[in-house]
Enzyme design. Structure first.
Site, PDB file in Angstrom:
ATOM      1  N   HIS A   1       0.851  -1.186   0.000  1.00 22.19           N
ATOM      2  CA  HIS A   1       0.000   0.000   0.000  1.00 22.19           C
ATOM      3  C   HIS A   1       0.890   1.240   0.000  1.00 22.19           C
ATOM      4  O   HIS A   1       2.005   1.211   0.521  1.00 22.19           O
ATOM      5  CB  HIS A   1      -0.934  -0.018   1.220  1.00 22.19           C
ATOM      6  CG  HIS A   1      -2.097  -0.933   1.030  1.00 22.19           C
ATOM      7  ND1 HIS A   1      -3.360  -0.652   1.506  1.00 22.19           N
ATOM      8  CD2 HIS A   1      -2.210  -2.127   0.411  1.00 22.19           C
ATOM      9  CE1 HIS A   1      -4.189  -1.635   1.183  1.00 22.19           C
ATOM     10  NE2 HIS A   1      -3.510  -2.548   0.520  1.00 22.19           N
TER      11      HIS A   1
ATOM     12  N   CYS B   1      -7.098   3.562   2.367  1.00 27.90           N
ATOM     13  CA  CYS B   1      -6.593   2.807   3.508  1.00 27.90           C
ATOM     14  C   CYS B   1      -7.476   3.123   4.714  1.00 27.90           C
ATOM     15  O   CYS B   1      -7.500   4.260   5.175  1.00 27.90           O
ATOM     16  CB  CYS B   1      -5.145   3.191   3.794  1.00 27.90           C
ATOM     17  SG  CYS B   1      -4.459   2.232   5.140  1.00 27.90           S
TER      18      CYS B   1
END
Length: 300
Positions: A209, A240
């Protein structure tokens, strides 16, 4: 360690990307996204997940999406199946590859799926057994490999232990997920070295990520370690949930641009990929999360 000459990108946009969206997304739009990714040359697409719609409402239409997509030969169309019920639904929908997920962090496992890491792995045993009987491939995901929102650092040997279990149970590939995006290249390389003692590098994948802007650097570090499979999300879809306003998945376009520049083969057409991302962003009414896509679209 030789740098891989070719890389397989697994686009998780239709599943990991869309599942966090608050607005309802039509099945036709999900189908169009998967078909656009296939047309762009993505050879592995995570289409959806078979989970309780109560928990993940966006994935409620996964069976309809699988029924409607144009499946290209040589392309893997996979689904997340966390339990037997999910696997049965996936098999009914004709899915030929599924994925299971465990956490490397005990705290994350307890908070997310209300059980210990050991218990979560135990739950997968019948899923893997049934999948193997049905001749369906199983991929394993491990989350929080480079940090956890609840416990902070996660020891590399704990990640290696979970990876070894999933591999021993029959997962053909284990994807190492930096769920909160806190990892940096040095710890990424050290992690891969630790895990590779138990699982061959050619059966490892990276799932980074971009919350802290480290995803491309971590992918480069993984390439130096001989890893040649990476999960990414078209247009950087998927925020996120643990860091307010932060980006989530690394954008497939950004990874592809870097790989193209390094002369690494992927079989993916960047222009078609940019079009795919632009189209789903129009549907979602959001800005493109890929810097490369934004630059290409601005120059057109």
């Amino acid at each position: 360690m030789n740098m891989p000459q070719s890389v397989r990108l697994v686009d998780v946009g239709p599943r990991d990307g869309l599942q966090n969206e608050s607005q309802a997304i039509a099945v036709t739009d999900k189908v169009r996204l998967v078909d656009d990714l296939s047309a762009a040359g993505i050879r592995h697409i995570e289409v959806g997940s078979f989970v309780s719609p109560k928990w993940v409402p966006q994935m409620a239409g996964s069976a309809e999406v699988f029924a409607a997509i144009k499946q290209h030969s040589g392309v893997s169309y996979s689904a997340l199946t966390p339990n037997m019920k999910g696997l049965e639904a996936a098999l009914e929908a004709g899915v030929r590859e599924v994925a299971v997920f465990a956490a490397a962090s005990e705290a994350f496992s307890q908070r997310n799926i209300n059980c210990s890491i050991a218990e979560s792995i135990e739950r997968f045993a019948p899923v893997l057994e049934a999948a193997q009987k049905a001749d369906v491939k199983v991929r394993g995901y491990i989350s929080c490999v480079l940090g956890c929102p609840y416990q902070g650092e996660v020891p590399a040997d704990q990640v290696a232990s979970v990876a070894r279990e999933l591999h021993a149970m029959g997962c053909y590939e284990v994807s190492l997920g930096d769920t909160i995006g806190t990892g940096t290249p040095g710890v990424t390389r050290a992690l891969i070295e630790a895990v590779a003692k138990h699982v061959p590098r050619e059966q490892l994948a990276g799932h980074f990520h971009d919350t802290y802007g480290q995803a491309l650097a971590n992918i480069y570090a993984s390439l130096l370690e001989g890893v040649s499979v990476f999960d990414s999300s078209v247009a950087g879809l998927g925020g996120c949930p643990y860091a307010k306003g932060a980006t989530g998945n690394v954008a497939t376009e950004d990874v592809l641009y870097m790989l193209n520049g390094m002369g690494i083969e992927t079989g993916i057409d960047l222009d078609l990929l940019v079009n795919a991302g632009a189209r789903i962003n129009l549907v979602l009414g959001r800005e493109n999360g890929s810097r490369v896509a934004r630059a290409i679209l601005a120059a057109r």
